[in-house]
Write a protein that holds these residues in place. Structure first.
Motif, short mmCIF file in Angstrom:
data_model
loop_
_atom_site.label_atom_id
_atom_site.label_comp_id
_atom_site.label_asym_id
_atom_site.label_seq_id
_atom_site.Cartn_x
_atom_site.Cartn_y
_atom_site.Cartn_z
N GLY A 112 52.86 36.81 37.88
CA GLY A 112 53.99 37.52 38.67
C GLY A 112 53.19 39.47 38.62
N VAL A 113 52.96 39.95 39.96
CA VAL A 113 52.34 41.20 40.48
C VAL A 113 53.20 42.05 41.11
CG1 VAL A 113 49.94 39.98 40.28
CG2 VAL A 113 51.25 39.90 42.55
N GLY A 114 53.94 43.20 40.74
CA GLY A 114 53.86 43.97 42.16
C GLY A 114 53.31 45.41 41.23
N ILE A 115 54.10 46.29 42.43
CA ILE A 115 53.00 47.39 42.44
C ILE A 115 53.39 48.33 41.74
CG2 ILE A 115 52.83 47.02 45.23
CD1 ILE A 115 55.15 49.04 46.06
N ALA A 134 48.47 49.15 49.04
CA ALA A 134 47.20 48.29 49.99
C ALA A 134 46.88 47.78 49.43
CB ALA A 134 47.14 49.82 51.05
N ARG A 135 46.08 48.65 47.87
CA ARG A 135 45.49 47.84 46.76
C ARG A 135 46.39 46.73 46.64
NH1 ARG A 135 43.68 49.37 41.69
NH2 ARG A 135 41.22 49.04 41.20
N MET A 136 46.76 46.19 46.34
CA MET A 136 47.58 44.72 45.82
C MET A 136 46.61 44.37 46.83
SD MET A 136 50.88 43.96 44.03
CE MET A 136 51.79 43.85 45.86
N THR A 137 47.03 44.40 47.55
CA THR A 137 47.05 43.16 49.55
C THR A 137 45.36 42.90 48.95
OG1 THR A 137 48.90 43.32 50.40
CG2 THR A 137 47.04 42.61 51.31
N GLU A 138 44.96 43.72 48.93
CA GLU A 138 42.53 43.82 48.37
C GLU A 138 42.77 42.80 47.67
OE1 GLU A 138 39.44 46.60 47.60
OE2 GLU A 138 40.19 46.65 49.43
N GLN A 139 43.40 43.31 45.99
CA GLN A 139 43.35 42.61 44.48
C GLN A 139 43.58 41.21 44.72
OE1 GLN A 139 45.84 45.88 42.63
NE2 GLN A 139 44.10 45.63 41.06
N VAL A 140 44.29 40.37 45.52
CA VAL A 140 45.49 39.49 45.65
C VAL A 140 43.85 38.47 45.83
CG1 VAL A 140 46.57 37.86 46.14
CG2 VAL A 140 47.41 39.97 45.18
N GLU A 141 43.52 38.53 46.73
CA GLU A 141 42.48 38.15 47.81
C GLU A 141 40.68 38.36 47.27
OE1 GLU A 141 39.25 39.20 51.41
OE2 GLU A 141 40.40 39.71 51.17
N LEU A 142 40.73 39.79 46.23
CA LEU A 142 39.35 39.45 45.09
C LEU A 142 39.99 38.76 44.57
CD1 LEU A 142 36.74 40.13 44.23
CD2 LEU A 142 38.11 42.43 44.08
N LEU A 143 41.06 38.86 43.14
CA LEU A 143 42.01 38.14 41.96
C LEU A 143 41.21 36.20 42.60
CD1 LEU A 143 44.79 39.40 40.92
CD2 LEU A 143 42.58 39.52 40.00
N ARG A 144 41.45 35.61 43.54
CA ARG A 144 41.36 33.97 43.74
C ARG A 144 40.25 33.73 44.12
NH1 ARG A 144 46.82 33.71 47.74
NH2 ARG A 144 48.38 33.74 46.16
N GLY A 193 51.60 34.86 49.56
CA GLY A 193 52.29 34.62 47.53
C GLY A 193 52.52 33.06 47.65
N ASP A 194 52.21 32.92 46.24
CA ASP A 194 53.21 31.49 45.77
C ASP A 194 53.95 31.23 45.45
OD1 ASP A 194 50.33 30.03 45.36
OD2 ASP A 194 49.77 31.39 44.55
N GLY A 195 54.76 32.88 44.87
CA GLY A 195 56.42 32.92 44.97
C GLY A 195 56.69 34.35 45.26
N TRP A 196 58.09 33.95 44.86
CA TRP A 196 58.55 35.96 45.11
C TRP A 196 59.48 36.22 43.79
CZ3 TRP A 196 63.45 37.09 47.45
CH2 TRP A 196 64.32 38.02 47.63
N MET A 197 60.88 36.55 43.67
CA MET A 197 60.60 37.56 41.73
C MET A 197 61.40 38.27 42.30
SD MET A 197 57.57 37.32 39.10
CE MET A 197 57.08 35.76 38.69
#
Length: 285
Positions: A112-115, A134-144, A193-197
Protein backbone atom coordinates in the motif's frame (compact mmCIF):
# COMPACT_ATOMS: atom_id res chain seq x y z
CA UNK A 1 -14.20 -10.06 3.21
CA UNK A 2 -10.69 -10.79 4.53
CA UNK A 3 -10.08 -9.36 8.01
CA UNK A 4 -6.65 -8.18 9.14
CA UNK A 5 -5.07 -6.43 12.10
CA UNK A 6 -3.30 -3.09 12.29
CA UNK A 7 0.15 -3.46 13.82
CA UNK A 8 -0.07 -1.26 16.95
CA UNK A 9 3.32 0.37 16.42
CA UNK A 10 2.61 3.44 18.55
CA UNK A 11 1.81 1.31 21.61
CA UNK A 12 3.71 -1.96 21.22
CA UNK A 13 7.24 -0.74 21.99
CA UNK A 14 10.63 -1.96 20.70
CA UNK A 15 10.90 -5.38 22.41
CA UNK A 16 11.21 -8.03 19.64
CA UNK A 17 9.75 -10.72 21.92
CA UNK A 18 6.58 -8.63 22.35
CA UNK A 19 6.32 -8.08 18.58
CA UNK A 20 6.80 -11.81 18.00
CA UNK A 21 4.11 -12.77 20.50
CA UNK A 22 1.67 -10.25 19.02
CA UNK A 23 2.22 -11.53 15.47
CA UNK A 24 1.86 -15.19 16.42
CA UNK A 25 -1.28 -14.52 18.46
CA UNK A 26 -2.85 -12.63 15.56
CA UNK A 27 -1.99 -15.40 13.11
CA UNK A 28 -3.25 -18.13 15.43
CA UNK A 29 -6.48 -16.19 15.97
CA UNK A 30 -7.24 -16.44 12.26
CA UNK A 31 -6.51 -12.98 10.91
CA UNK A 32 -5.66 -12.87 7.22
CA UNK A 33 -3.14 -10.03 7.22
CA UNK A 34 -1.17 -7.48 9.21
CA UNK A 35 -1.11 -3.84 8.16
CA UNK A 36 1.68 -1.49 9.28
CA UNK A 37 2.00 2.27 8.92
CA UNK A 38 5.18 3.95 7.67
CA UNK A 39 7.15 6.91 8.96
CA UNK A 40 10.91 7.41 8.87
CA UNK A 41 11.33 10.47 11.09
CA UNK A 42 9.26 12.13 13.77
CA UNK A 43 9.38 15.91 13.97
CA UNK A 44 10.01 17.65 17.29
CA UNK A 45 7.05 20.03 17.69
CA UNK A 46 8.78 22.28 20.23
CA UNK A 47 9.70 24.94 17.66
CA UNK A 48 6.89 24.17 15.20
CA UNK A 49 3.79 26.06 16.39
CA UNK A 50 0.57 24.41 15.31
CA UNK A 51 2.21 21.09 14.48
CA UNK A 52 -0.28 18.21 14.32
CA UNK A 53 0.30 14.53 13.74
CA UNK A 54 3.11 12.21 14.71
CA UNK A 55 6.16 13.56 16.55
CA UNK A 56 9.62 12.42 17.61
CA UNK A 57 7.90 10.61 20.51
CA UNK A 58 5.90 8.38 18.12
CA UNK A 59 7.53 4.95 17.82
CA UNK A 60 7.58 3.49 14.31
CA UNK A 61 9.29 0.26 13.35
CA UNK A 62 10.79 0.57 9.86
CA UNK A 63 8.26 -1.28 7.76
CA UNK A 64 10.46 -3.40 5.47
CA UNK A 65 12.73 -4.47 8.33
CA UNK A 66 9.64 -5.26 10.40
CA UNK A 67 8.20 -7.35 7.58
CA UNK A 68 11.47 -9.23 7.17
CA UNK A 69 11.17 -10.15 10.84
CA UNK A 70 7.48 -11.07 10.56
CA UNK A 71 8.16 -13.13 7.44
CA UNK A 72 10.45 -15.35 9.49
CA UNK A 73 8.10 -15.88 12.44
CA UNK A 74 4.75 -16.29 10.63
CA UNK A 75 3.62 -18.58 7.84
CA UNK A 76 0.24 -17.35 6.61
CA UNK A 77 -0.23 -13.66 7.39
CA UNK A 78 -0.20 -11.32 4.41
CA UNK A 79 2.12 -8.38 5.11
CA UNK A 80 0.60 -5.04 4.10
CA UNK A 81 1.99 -1.51 4.17
CA UNK A 82 -0.78 0.93 4.96
CA UNK A 83 0.73 3.07 3.59
CA UNK A 84 4.37 3.32 2.56
CA UNK A 85 5.22 6.95 1.75
CA UNK A 86 6.54 6.01 -1.67
CA UNK A 87 7.67 9.33 -3.21
CA UNK A 88 10.11 10.11 -0.37
CA UNK A 89 11.97 6.84 -1.05
CA UNK A 90 14.28 5.78 -3.87
CA UNK A 91 12.23 3.75 -6.32
CA UNK A 92 14.85 1.13 -7.14
CA UNK A 93 15.55 0.59 -3.43
CA UNK A 94 11.84 0.15 -2.67
CA UNK A 95 11.64 -2.35 -5.53
CA UNK A 96 14.57 -4.28 -4.06
CA UNK A 97 13.24 -4.24 -0.50
CA UNK A 98 9.71 -5.20 -1.56
CA UNK A 99 10.97 -8.01 -3.78
CA UNK A 100 13.12 -9.35 -0.94
CA UNK A 101 10.25 -9.32 1.56
CA UNK A 102 8.01 -11.03 -0.98
CA UNK A 103 10.61 -13.71 -1.72
CA UNK A 104 11.41 -14.41 1.94
CA UNK A 105 7.74 -14.46 2.95
CA UNK A 106 6.71 -16.78 0.14
CA UNK A 107 4.70 -14.17 -1.77
CA UNK A 108 2.89 -12.53 1.15
CA UNK A 109 3.57 -8.81 0.53
CA UNK A 110 0.91 -6.28 -0.46
CA UNK A 111 2.33 -2.80 -1.02
CA UNK A 112 0.00 0.00 0.00
CA UNK A 113 1.44 3.37 -1.01
CA UNK A 114 0.62 7.03 -0.50
CA UNK A 115 2.12 10.48 -0.93
CA UNK A 116 2.30 11.36 2.77
CA UNK A 117 1.90 14.67 4.53
CA UNK A 118 5.09 15.20 6.57
CA UNK A 119 7.34 17.70 4.78
CA UNK A 120 9.99 17.27 7.50
CA UNK A 121 10.59 13.70 6.34
CA UNK A 122 10.76 14.74 2.70
CA UNK A 123 13.29 17.46 3.49
CA UNK A 124 15.47 15.07 5.48
CA UNK A 125 15.36 12.47 2.72
CA UNK A 126 16.23 15.02 0.04
CA UNK A 127 13.00 14.77 -1.99
CA UNK A 128 10.90 17.80 -3.09
CA UNK A 129 7.61 17.71 -1.19
CA UNK A 130 5.62 19.44 -3.93
CA UNK A 131 6.44 16.81 -6.57
CA UNK A 132 5.27 13.80 -4.60
CA UNK A 133 2.04 13.09 -6.49
CA UNK A 134 3.55 13.17 -9.96
CA UNK A 135 6.55 11.19 -8.79
CA UNK A 136 4.44 8.36 -7.35
CA UNK A 137 2.64 7.67 -10.64
CA UNK A 138 5.97 7.19 -12.42
CA UNK A 139 7.30 5.11 -9.52
CA UNK A 140 4.48 2.56 -9.77
CA UNK A 141 5.25 1.93 -13.43
CA UNK A 142 8.95 1.53 -12.66
CA UNK A 143 8.35 -0.79 -9.70
CA UNK A 144 6.30 -3.11 -11.84
CA UNK A 145 8.90 -3.19 -14.59
CA UNK A 146 11.69 -3.91 -12.11
CA UNK A 147 9.69 -6.78 -10.59
CA UNK A 148 8.83 -8.27 -13.98
CA UNK A 149 12.01 -8.18 -16.09
CA UNK A 150 15.59 -9.23 -15.25
CA UNK A 151 17.05 -6.15 -16.97
CA UNK A 152 15.32 -2.90 -17.87
CA UNK A 153 16.07 0.57 -19.17
CA UNK A 154 13.92 3.41 -17.90
CA UNK A 155 14.26 7.11 -18.65
CA UNK A 156 11.68 9.11 -16.72
CA UNK A 157 11.19 12.51 -15.21
CA UNK A 158 12.29 11.37 -11.75
CA UNK A 159 14.14 8.07 -12.19
CA UNK A 160 16.69 6.66 -14.59
CA UNK A 161 17.72 3.01 -14.91
CA UNK A 162 20.11 1.91 -17.63
CA UNK A 163 20.33 -1.80 -18.42
CA UNK A 164 20.03 -3.01 -14.84
CA UNK A 165 17.71 -5.20 -12.81
CA UNK A 166 16.87 -6.90 -9.54
CA UNK A 167 18.00 -10.32 -8.42
CA UNK A 168 16.13 -12.14 -6.98
CA UNK A 169 12.89 -11.21 -8.69
CA UNK A 170 9.63 -11.73 -6.79
CA UNK A 171 8.26 -14.04 -9.46
CA UNK A 172 4.90 -12.29 -9.50
CA UNK A 173 3.31 -8.86 -9.75
CA UNK A 174 3.31 -7.57 -6.17
CA UNK A 175 -0.07 -5.87 -5.57
CA UNK A 176 0.05 -2.08 -5.25
CA UNK A 177 -2.81 -0.39 -3.41
CA UNK A 178 -3.30 3.35 -2.93
CA UNK A 179 -4.20 5.26 0.22
CA UNK A 180 -5.77 8.72 0.34
CA UNK A 181 -9.04 10.30 -0.64
CA UNK A 182 -8.15 13.04 -3.14
CA UNK A 183 -9.69 12.80 -6.60
CA UNK A 184 -6.25 12.30 -8.11
CA UNK A 185 -5.71 9.28 -5.85
CA UNK A 186 -9.09 7.81 -6.74
CA UNK A 187 -8.49 8.23 -10.47
CA UNK A 188 -4.98 6.77 -10.10
CA UNK A 189 -6.43 3.78 -8.26
CA UNK A 190 -8.94 3.13 -10.99
CA UNK A 191 -6.39 3.54 -13.76
CA UNK A 192 -3.40 1.60 -12.40
CA UNK A 193 -4.04 0.41 -8.82
CA UNK A 194 -4.81 -3.04 -7.49
CA UNK A 195 -6.82 -1.62 -4.61
CA UNK A 196 -7.79 1.36 -2.46
CA UNK A 197 -7.46 1.97 1.28
CA UNK A 198 -10.14 4.44 2.41
CA UNK A 199 -10.15 6.06 5.85
CA UNK A 200 -13.82 7.04 6.06
CA UNK A 201 -16.93 5.37 7.41
CA UNK A 202 -19.20 3.07 5.35
CA UNK A 203 -21.94 5.62 4.77
CA UNK A 204 -23.62 7.12 1.73
CA UNK A 205 -20.80 9.64 1.30
CA UNK A 206 -18.43 6.75 0.56
CA UNK A 207 -20.34 5.79 -2.58
CA UNK A 208 -19.03 8.80 -4.52
CA UNK A 209 -15.30 7.96 -4.25
CA UNK A 210 -16.02 4.31 -4.99
CA UNK A 211 -17.87 5.38 -8.13
CA UNK A 212 -14.97 7.62 -9.14
CA UNK A 213 -12.67 4.60 -8.93
CA UNK A 214 -15.06 2.47 -10.96
CA UNK A 215 -15.40 5.11 -13.67
CA UNK A 216 -11.64 5.58 -13.88
CA UNK A 217 -11.17 1.83 -14.18
CA UNK A 218 -13.67 1.59 -17.00
CA UNK A 219 -12.03 4.46 -18.86
CA UNK A 220 -8.74 2.59 -18.58
CA UNK A 221 -10.32 -0.56 -19.98
CA UNK A 222 -10.16 -2.38 -16.65
CA UNK A 223 -12.70 -4.43 -14.73
CA UNK A 224 -13.64 -2.40 -11.61
CA UNK A 225 -14.50 -5.64 -9.85
CA UNK A 226 -10.83 -6.58 -9.80
CA UNK A 227 -9.90 -3.55 -7.67
CA UNK A 228 -9.84 -4.36 -3.96
CA UNK A 229 -11.11 -2.15 -1.14
CA UNK A 230 -9.45 -2.26 2.32
CA UNK A 231 -11.55 -0.54 4.99
CA UNK A 232 -10.48 0.12 8.56
CA UNK A 233 -12.31 -0.36 11.84
CA UNK A 234 -10.75 1.69 14.64
CA UNK A 235 -12.26 0.20 17.76
CA UNK A 236 -11.93 3.45 19.72
CA UNK A 237 -14.10 5.31 17.18
CA UNK A 238 -17.00 2.86 16.88
CA UNK A 239 -19.16 1.70 19.82
CA UNK A 240 -18.64 -1.98 20.57
CA UNK A 241 -22.25 -2.88 19.87
CA UNK A 242 -21.82 -1.48 16.33
CA UNK A 243 -18.64 -3.32 15.34
CA UNK A 244 -20.47 -6.08 13.45
CA UNK A 245 -22.81 -3.63 11.71
CA UNK A 246 -19.81 -1.52 10.71
CA UNK A 247 -18.16 -4.54 9.09
CA UNK A 248 -21.41 -5.55 7.39
CA UNK A 249 -21.86 -2.04 6.01
CA UNK A 250 -18.44 -2.26 4.38
CA UNK A 251 -19.36 -5.66 2.98
CA UNK A 252 -22.45 -4.09 1.42
CA UNK A 253 -20.28 -1.41 -0.19
CA UNK A 254 -18.10 -4.08 -1.77
CA UNK A 255 -15.09 -4.02 0.54
CA UNK A 256 -12.81 -6.99 0.03
CA UNK A 257 -10.72 -6.41 3.16
CA UNK A 258 -11.17 -4.89 6.61
CA UNK A 259 -8.39 -4.06 9.08
CA UNK A 260 -8.95 -3.78 12.84
CA UNK A 261 -7.08 -1.03 14.71
CA UNK A 262 -6.68 -1.40 18.49
CA UNK A 263 -4.62 1.75 19.13
CA UNK A 264 -6.08 4.61 21.20
CA UNK A 265 -8.45 2.16 22.88
CA UNK A 266 -7.03 2.78 26.36
CA UNK A 267 -4.91 -0.37 26.49
CA UNK A 268 -2.02 -0.13 28.93
CA UNK A 269 0.10 -3.19 28.06
CA UNK A 270 1.27 -4.33 24.61
CA UNK A 271 -0.08 -7.86 25.04
CA UNK A 272 -3.58 -6.45 25.53
CA UNK A 273 -3.67 -5.52 21.85
CA UNK A 274 -3.28 -9.14 20.76
CA UNK A 275 -5.83 -10.36 23.29
CA UNK A 276 -8.40 -7.78 22.18
CA UNK A 277 -7.89 -8.75 18.54
CA UNK A 278 -8.47 -12.40 19.46
CA UNK A 279 -11.77 -11.46 21.08
CA UNK A 280 -12.94 -9.13 18.30
CA UNK A 281 -12.53 -11.38 15.25
CA UNK A 282 -15.45 -13.76 15.98
CA UNK A 283 -17.75 -10.76 16.46
CA UNK A 284 -17.15 -9.45 12.93
CA UNK A 285 -18.61 -12.43 11.09
Amino acid sequence: MRIGAVFPQLEIGPDPAVVREWARTVEDAGYAHVLAYDHVLGADPANRPGWTGYTDKSLFHEVFVLFGYLAAITTKLELVTGVLVLPQRQTALVAKQAAEVDVLSGGRLRLGVGIGWNHVEYDALGVPFTQRGARMTEQVELLRRLWADPVITHEGRFDRVEEAGLNPLPGRRIPIWFGGGADAVLRRTGAIGDGWMPQGRPDEAMRAPLETIREAAERAGRDPGEIGIEARLSLNAVPQEEWRAYADAWRDLGATHLCVNTMNFGLTRPEEHAQLLREVLPKLG
